[in-house]
Motif scaffolding. Structure first.
Motif, PDB file in Angstrom:
ATOM      1  N   LEU A 366       0.809  -1.218   0.000  1.00 39.82           N
ATOM      2  CA  LEU A 366       0.000   0.000   0.000  1.00 39.82           C
ATOM      3  C   LEU A 366       0.840   1.266   0.000  1.00 39.82           C
ATOM      4  O   LEU A 366       0.426   2.291  -0.557  1.00 39.82           O
ATOM      5  N   LEU A 367       2.036   1.235   0.598  1.00 38.13           N
ATOM      6  CA  LEU A 367       2.869   2.445   0.668  1.00 38.13           C
ATOM      7  C   LEU A 367       3.460   2.811  -0.686  1.00 38.13           C
ATOM      8  O   LEU A 367       3.424   3.972  -1.106  1.00 38.13           O
ATOM      9  N   THR A 368       3.950   1.818  -1.407  1.00 33.65           N
ATOM     10  CA  THR A 368       4.662   2.107  -2.661  1.00 33.65           C
ATOM     11  C   THR A 368       3.798   1.903  -3.908  1.00 33.65           C
ATOM     12  O   THR A 368       4.145   2.375  -4.990  1.00 33.65           O
ATOM     13  N   GLY A 369       2.683   1.152  -3.781  1.00 35.34           N
ATOM     14  CA  GLY A 369       1.822   0.901  -4.933  1.00 35.34           C
ATOM     15  C   GLY A 369       2.330  -0.192  -5.846  1.00 35.34           C
ATOM     16  O   GLY A 369       1.807  -0.381  -6.949  1.00 35.34           O
ATOM     17  N   ILE A 370       3.378  -0.932  -5.427  1.00 32.66           N
ATOM     18  CA  ILE A 370       3.880  -2.050  -6.224  1.00 32.66           C
ATOM     19  C   ILE A 370       3.565  -3.355  -5.491  1.00 32.66           C
ATOM     20  O   ILE A 370       2.997  -3.348  -4.398  1.00 32.66           O
ATOM     21  N   ASN A 371       3.908  -4.490  -6.099  1.00 27.79           N
ATOM     22  CA  ASN A 371       3.585  -5.793  -5.507  1.00 27.79           C
ATOM     23  C   ASN A 371       4.273  -5.955  -4.150  1.00 27.79           C
ATOM     24  O   ASN A 371       5.382  -5.442  -3.925  1.00 27.79           O
ATOM     25  N   ASN A 372       3.566  -6.692  -3.247  1.00 31.37           N
ATOM     26  CA  ASN A 372       4.224  -7.044  -1.992  1.00 31.37           C
ATOM     27  C   ASN A 372       5.152  -8.236  -2.210  1.00 31.37           C
ATOM     28  O   ASN A 372       5.221  -8.791  -3.315  1.00 31.37           O
ATOM     29  N   LYS A 373       5.855  -8.633  -1.166  1.00 35.16           N
ATOM     30  CA  LYS A 373       6.878  -9.669  -1.307  1.00 35.16           C
ATOM     31  C   LYS A 373       6.284 -11.006  -1.777  1.00 35.16           C
ATOM     32  O   LYS A 373       6.801 -11.630  -2.714  1.00 35.16           O
ATOM     33  N   GLY A 415      10.936   8.785   5.784  1.00 33.54           N
ATOM     34  CA  GLY A 415      11.341   7.504   5.204  1.00 33.54           C
ATOM     35  C   GLY A 415      10.269   6.936   4.283  1.00 33.54           C
ATOM     36  O   GLY A 415      10.572   6.394   3.209  1.00 33.54           O
ATOM     37  N   ASP A 416       9.011   7.082   4.699  1.00 35.64           N
ATOM     38  CA  ASP A 416       7.901   6.596   3.856  1.00 35.64           C
ATOM     39  C   ASP A 416       7.828   7.356   2.538  1.00 35.64           C
ATOM     40  O   ASP A 416       7.506   6.787   1.487  1.00 35.64           O
ATOM     41  N   ILE A 417       8.134   8.674   2.579  1.00 35.60           N
ATOM     42  CA  ILE A 417       8.120   9.465   1.342  1.00 35.60           C
ATOM     43  C   ILE A 417       9.180   8.943   0.384  1.00 35.60           C
ATOM     44  O   ILE A 417       8.944   8.795  -0.827  1.00 35.60           O
ATOM     45  N   VAL A 418      10.361   8.652   0.914  1.00 30.31           N
ATOM     46  CA  VAL A 418      11.443   8.124   0.075  1.00 30.31           C
ATOM     47  C   VAL A 418      11.040   6.777  -0.536  1.00 30.31           C
ATOM     48  O   VAL A 418      11.225   6.536  -1.735  1.00 30.31           O
ATOM     49  N   LEU A 419      10.475   5.907   0.294  1.00 34.01           N
ATOM     50  CA  LEU A 419      10.040   4.589  -0.204  1.00 34.01           C
ATOM     51  C   LEU A 419       8.982   4.739  -1.301  1.00 34.01           C
ATOM     52  O   LEU A 419       9.032   4.057  -2.335  1.00 34.01           O
ATOM     53  N   SER A 420       8.018   5.623  -1.083  1.00 29.20           N
ATOM     54  CA  SER A 420       6.955   5.830  -2.064  1.00 29.20           C
ATOM     55  C   SER A 420       7.519   6.337  -3.381  1.00 29.20           C
ATOM     56  O   SER A 420       7.111   5.883  -4.464  1.00 29.20           O
ATOM     57  N   LYS A 421       8.459   7.306  -3.315  1.00 26.25           N
ATOM     58  CA  LYS A 421       9.038   7.866  -4.534  1.00 26.25           C
ATOM     59  C   LYS A 421       9.880   6.836  -5.280  1.00 26.25           C
ATOM     60  O   LYS A 421       9.890   6.809  -6.516  1.00 26.25           O
ATOM     61  N   ILE A 422      10.574   5.984  -4.536  1.00 26.44           N
ATOM     62  CA  ILE A 422      11.351   4.921  -5.201  1.00 26.44           C
ATOM     63  C   ILE A 422      10.410   3.949  -5.909  1.00 26.44           C
ATOM     64  O   ILE A 422      10.654   3.534  -7.043  1.00 26.44           O
ATOM     65  N   ARG A 438       8.147  -4.874  -3.496  1.00 28.97           N
ATOM     66  CA  ARG A 438       8.874  -4.497  -2.270  1.00 28.97           C
ATOM     67  C   ARG A 438       9.072  -5.770  -1.462  1.00 28.97           C
ATOM     68  O   ARG A 438       8.116  -6.395  -1.015  1.00 28.97           O
ATOM     69  N   LEU A 439      10.356  -6.132  -1.258  1.00 28.68           N
ATOM     70  CA  LEU A 439      10.682  -7.409  -0.605  1.00 28.68           C
ATOM     71  C   LEU A 439      10.785  -7.293   0.901  1.00 28.68           C
ATOM     72  O   LEU A 439      10.700  -8.299   1.610  1.00 28.68           O
ATOM     73  N   GLY A 440      11.017  -6.096   1.413  1.00 26.27           N
ATOM     74  CA  GLY A 440      11.142  -5.877   2.854  1.00 26.27           C
ATOM     75  C   GLY A 440      11.038  -4.396   3.149  1.00 26.27           C
ATOM     76  O   GLY A 440      10.563  -3.613   2.310  1.00 26.27           O
ATOM     77  N   GLY A 441      11.517  -3.995   4.334  1.00 25.96           N
ATOM     78  CA  GLY A 441      11.404  -2.600   4.723  1.00 25.96           C
ATOM     79  C   GLY A 441      12.032  -1.630   3.732  1.00 25.96           C
ATOM     80  O   GLY A 441      11.386  -0.695   3.261  1.00 25.96           O
ATOM     81  N   ASP A 442      13.295  -1.813   3.416  1.00 30.75           N
ATOM     82  CA  ASP A 442      13.983  -0.904   2.493  1.00 30.75           C
ATOM     83  C   ASP A 442      14.540  -1.651   1.291  1.00 30.75           C
ATOM     84  O   ASP A 442      15.483  -1.185   0.647  1.00 30.75           O
ATOM     85  N   GLU A 443      13.956  -2.802   0.980  1.00 32.41           N
ATOM     86  CA  GLU A 443      14.493  -3.666  -0.068  1.00 32.41           C
ATOM     87  C   GLU A 443      13.441  -3.888  -1.164  1.00 32.41           C
ATOM     88  O   GLU A 443      12.277  -4.158  -0.893  1.00 32.41           O
ATOM     89  N   PHE A 444      13.902  -3.754  -2.418  1.00 32.06           N
ATOM     90  CA  PHE A 444      13.031  -3.920  -3.581  1.00 32.06           C
ATOM     91  C   PHE A 444      13.606  -4.993  -4.490  1.00 32.06           C
ATOM     92  O   PHE A 444      14.824  -5.230  -4.508  1.00 32.06           O
ATOM     93  N   GLY A 445      12.721  -5.628  -5.240  1.00 34.36           N
ATOM     94  CA  GLY A 445      13.158  -6.626  -6.214  1.00 34.36           C
ATOM     95  C   GLY A 445      12.493  -6.381  -7.550  1.00 34.36           C
ATOM     96  O   GLY A 445      11.306  -6.052  -7.619  1.00 34.36           O
TER      97      GLY A 445
END
Length: 527
Positions: A366-373, A415-422, A438-445
């Motif tokens: 929900l934070l980034t709008g991409i698939n969860n892990k 931090g949430d703003i940075v994650l959302s923008k990424i 998003r694979l974890g807190g600050d990790e993307f795949g």
């Protein structure tokens, strides 16, 4: 992938069953309502026949009472029937609806009110009345006039002894007009016949007029035959012709069930004086055919017990009084059916959208709008097992450098703003067919389908540049960077878990080498 269960097909089936049930219920209602209309129409036909039978019986009773009154007067006045009584008979004839009145002596000599004389000693009606009974003839050709007539006769008694017979006659057309004058304007068709099926007379109607026109034009249809009967025709012969054309059914009054009907059953009804209503399905139309014995069923000696009254009317005409209601029924059914279908479509569309939304929320971070892990891993596994998966596949593991320090220094909101923008930046860089999660807190795949090593490295560079360009308005000094590990399938791994480990190994090297860089897994140096 084990996706969130899609309930749309289930709802579609449930609502389809509901719609089918609703439509079926409406159709059942209309069926039984139509059945009620049919039953009512048939009852009206039976009532019409009962009324016609009562009317016919009443007319004949009046005529017999009249003839017997005259016969009693004659018997009291004389002991011999002679031509001298003709002036009296002529006066009586002028005051009555009978076409012709005759005085018949014991020798069978008949003296008619219109002049000619003949001998009718061999006629059955004369013999029956001379034996002391009321008599009613079948259609016979008059020896005096040559016309086809029906003759009513009563005995003339003098001091208890029959000395002659008084007869009154109708020609066929006059009899039909007299008996069925009430049917003027009706669409039905009345037929008088004897129990052996011999036609006595019929009533002209609009239907018969059309049939006669067809007959004159050379058309020999089953419909025209039933409306062009004349005296001494056989109803049974006509019926035998009709049943070879279409099936015939009737409602058994004892069981209430529709039953196939045969000429044998019809003859049996006639011979036993039973009433019935039969449905004829002819070449162009369906007809109700109702018949009833005349006379008094409780009086075996009733002179009319050998006569049957038949009434034929088309089903459409019999249902005419209900046609407006039937039209409204049809419109109601159409409106209800359309309404139910529209309701089904609206519900299905709404359900589909709701289901799609639920699936999206179940699969999306929900934070980034991409698939969860979980969704990311399942999509990748499905693709690797798909026949369309061929050539090189690339997996990029992205980790934000020192992200814990960002949260500690600026707060989780930043931090949430940075994650959302990424997350948004990754969607802008990669194709729709690529799998981003998003694979974890600050990790993307990112899993790139059918991508070469060169393209994978190029995309890793674009990710680094995109993250470095991210700015938070309240903290312009914040300059995020990422470390990226890249692994290839099938060069570096044979399944997803192995591929994940290889990309993670490359990411570890990138972090150890000072971060803010990407590393492509090297099977020669990293194993």
């Amino acid at each position: 992938m084990k996706k969130t269960k899609n309930l749309t097909p289930f709802y579609a089936v449930v609502f389809s069953i509901f719609i089918v049930f609703a439509i079926a219920s409406i159709m059942v209602f209309f069926h039984y309502n139509q059945k009620e209309i049919e039953n009512n129409a048939q009852q009206v036909v039976k009532d019409d026949v009962d009324s016609a039978a009562f009317h016919t019986n009443s007319i004949f009773e009046l005529q017999y009472d009249f003839l017997q009154g005259v016969a009693d007067y004659l018997g009291d006045s004389t002991d011999t029937i002679t031509a001298d009584l003709l002036p009296l008979i002529e006066n009586i004839s002028n005051s009555n609806s009978l076409n012709l009145i005759a005085l018949i002596g014991a020798d069978g000599n008949a003296y008619y009110s219109d002049g000619p004389e003949s001998n009718v000693g061999d006629r059955e009606y004369f013999q029956a009345s001379f034996a002391g009974e009321y008599a009613l003839s079948t259609p016979i050709v008059s020896r005096a006039s040559g016309k086809t007539r029906i003759i009513l006769s009563v005995p003339i008694r003098h001091e208890g002894t029959v000395i002659g017979v008084l007869g009154g006659s109708y020609d066929i057309d006059s009899l039909a007009e007299l008996l069925f004058d009430f049917s003027s304007g009706e669409t039905g068709h009345y037929i008088l016949s004897t129990r052996d099926g011999t036609v006595i007379c019929t009533v002209p109607s609009s239907s018969s007029d059309e049939a006669e026109e067809e007959s004159e034009a050379g058309t020999d249809s089953a419909d025209s035959k039933i409306f062009t009967l004349s005296a001494n025709d056989s109803l049974f012969d006509i019926y035998n012709h009709l049943v070879t054309v279409r099936s015939t059914t009737y409602i058994d009054e004892e069981t209430g069930k529709k039953t196939s009907f045969s000429a044998t059953a019809w003859k049996d009804d006639y011979e036993n004086g039973r009433s019935n209503l039969v449905t004829f399905n002819l070449t162009t139309e369906s007809y109700y055919f109702c018949y009833k014995v005349l006379g008094d069923a409780d009086d075996a000696s009733s002179v009319l017990n050998n006569w049957m009254l038949c009434y034929i009317v088309s089903v459409d005409d019999a249902h005419e009084d209900y046609s407006t209601f039937t039209a409204y029924q049809t419109r109601l059914f159409q409106v209800l059916a359309a309404g139910l279908l529209v309701m089904l479509l609206v519900i299905l569309i709404a359900t589909f959208r709701k289901q799609k939304s639920l699936v999206h929320f179940a699969e999306t971070d929900l934070l980034t709008g991409i698939n969860n892990k979980k969704t990311t891993e399942e999509y990748i596994k499905l693709w690797l097992a798909d026949e369309a998966c061929f050539g090189t596949q690339a997996f990029l593991m992205v980790d934000i450098d020192h992200f814990k320090g960002v949260n500690d220094a600026y707060g989780h909101a930043v931090g949430d703003i940075v994650l959302s923008k990424i997350g948004q930046g990754l969607k802008n860089i990669f194709r729709e067919s690529d799998i981003i999660g998003r694979l974890g807190g600050d990790e993307f795949g990112i899993f790139m389908k059918n991508a070469s090593p060169e393209i994978a490295v190029e995309k890793a560079e674009q990710i680094s540049q995109m993250v470095c360009s991210i700015r938070v308005d309240a903290h312009p000094e914040l300059l995020p960077t990422v470390s990226i590990g890249v692994a290839l399938f099938p060069q570096h791994a044979k399944n997803f878990m192995d591929l994940y480990k290889k990309a993670d190994s490359a990411l570890y090297i990138a972090k150890n080498n000072g971060r803010d860089q990407y590393v492509l897994y090297d099977i020669r140096t990293m194993e």
